[in-house]
Design an enzyme around this catalytic site. Structure first.
Site, PDB file in Angstrom:
ATOM      1  N   GLY A 175       0.821  -1.201   0.000  1.00 33.96           N
ATOM      2  CA  GLY A 175       0.000   0.000   0.000  1.00 33.96           C
ATOM      3  C   GLY A 175       0.853   1.248   0.000  1.00 33.96           C
ATOM      4  O   GLY A 175       1.741   1.409  -0.835  1.00 33.96           O
ATOM      5  N   ASP A 176       0.578   2.153   0.955  1.00 31.64           N
ATOM      6  CA  ASP A 176       1.377   3.375   1.064  1.00 31.64           C
ATOM      7  C   ASP A 176       2.313   3.312   2.276  1.00 31.64           C
ATOM      8  O   ASP A 176       2.703   4.346   2.813  1.00 31.64           O
ATOM      9  CB  ASP A 176       0.463   4.602   1.156  1.00 31.64           C
ATOM     10  CG  ASP A 176      -0.444   4.559   2.381  1.00 31.64           C
ATOM     11  OD1 ASP A 176      -0.637   3.474   2.952  1.00 31.64           O
ATOM     12  OD2 ASP A 176      -0.967   5.622   2.775  1.00 31.64           O
ATOM     13  N   GLU A 177       2.688   2.102   2.673  1.00 35.38           N
ATOM     14  CA  GLU A 177       3.571   1.916   3.831  1.00 35.38           C
ATOM     15  C   GLU A 177       4.968   1.500   3.370  1.00 35.38           C
ATOM     16  O   GLU A 177       5.131   0.574   2.568  1.00 35.38           O
ATOM     17  CB  GLU A 177       3.003   0.853   4.776  1.00 35.38           C
ATOM     18  CG  GLU A 177       3.806   0.699   6.052  1.00 35.38           C
ATOM     19  CD  GLU A 177       3.216  -0.328   6.998  1.00 35.38           C
ATOM     20  OE1 GLU A 177       3.709  -0.442   8.132  1.00 35.38           O
ATOM     21  OE2 GLU A 177       2.257  -1.031   6.596  1.00 35.38           O
TER      22      GLU A 177
END
Length: 211
Positions: free
Chosen positions: A125-127
């Site tokens: 994801g955005d991690e």
């Protein structure tokens, strides 16, 4: 008339040349096939261990590579970093998933530039996560590193004719030994969520919160 022995000898020599040429062609073809198979195998290995969008190591590769780095750290201070983007879903909703992908690529590039030759990865994801060598593990250095990383990630990102600004919540925590990576990531993750709770791209008061 030609000497039958000479003719036979010439035919034999020509046959030997043809055979040698055919063997050489087969050898070259076999070498090319081996090189192709090796390249395909390497590509499969890379695909299995790297994020296809950003090219960074994926979660599984990060933990494997981090374990090796911690084993060979030779006493050098190492700091775990975890970050995710604030309001990333709004980018996808407003500008589309292609724009969201470009934001993730830009964040990966900036994180890589910040980390230098240190390990960084996209966990999903955005991690993102990383393992950084630091001159020290004191609170002041961690605060400064957190602030500099937040500022680098907050710079406008060009998306065609427009730009977007995406902030990130960042947490850092020192790694105290080869077996302490999970604990350090847990503390960095807690610090990241504390930063998110006090405001995007702000450094939390307690950077090494306990899990």
């Amino acid at each position: 008339m030609p000497d039958p022995m000479t003719v036979a000898s010439g035919i034999s020599a020509a046959g030997a040349l043809v055979s040698a040429w055919q063997l050489r062609r087969r050898a070259l073809r076999a070498e090319a096939e081996i090189e192709l198979l090796q390249a395909e195998l390497e590509a499969e290995r890379h695909a299995a261990s790297h994020d296809p969008l950003t090219g960074l190591p994926n979660r599984r590769a990060f933990f494997r590579m981090a374990a090796a780095l911690l084993t060979d750290a030779a006493g050098k201070p190492l700091v775990a970093v975890v970050l995710d983007l604030d309001g990333f879903k709004q980018v996808n909703d407003r500008y589309g998933h292609a724009a969201g992908d470009q934001v993730l690529i830009s964040v990966a590039q900036r994180l890589t530039a910040f980390a230098g030759d240190n390990l960084v990865a996209r966990l999903g994801g955005d991690e993102f996560a990383g393992l950084l060598r630091g001159p020290t593990m004191d609170r002041r250095w961690i605060e400064q590193a957190t602030r500099r990383l937040c500022e680098a990630l907050a710079d406008p990102i060009p998306l065609g004719a427009r730009t977007v600004r995406v902030t990130a919540s960042v947490g850092l925590a020192p790694v105290h030994g080869p077996t302490q990576l999970t604990d350090a990531l847990c503390r960095a993750d807690a610090a990241m969520y504390q930063a998110k709770s006090v405001g995007a791209s702000r450094v939390p008061r307690q950077l090494m919160a306990e899990c």
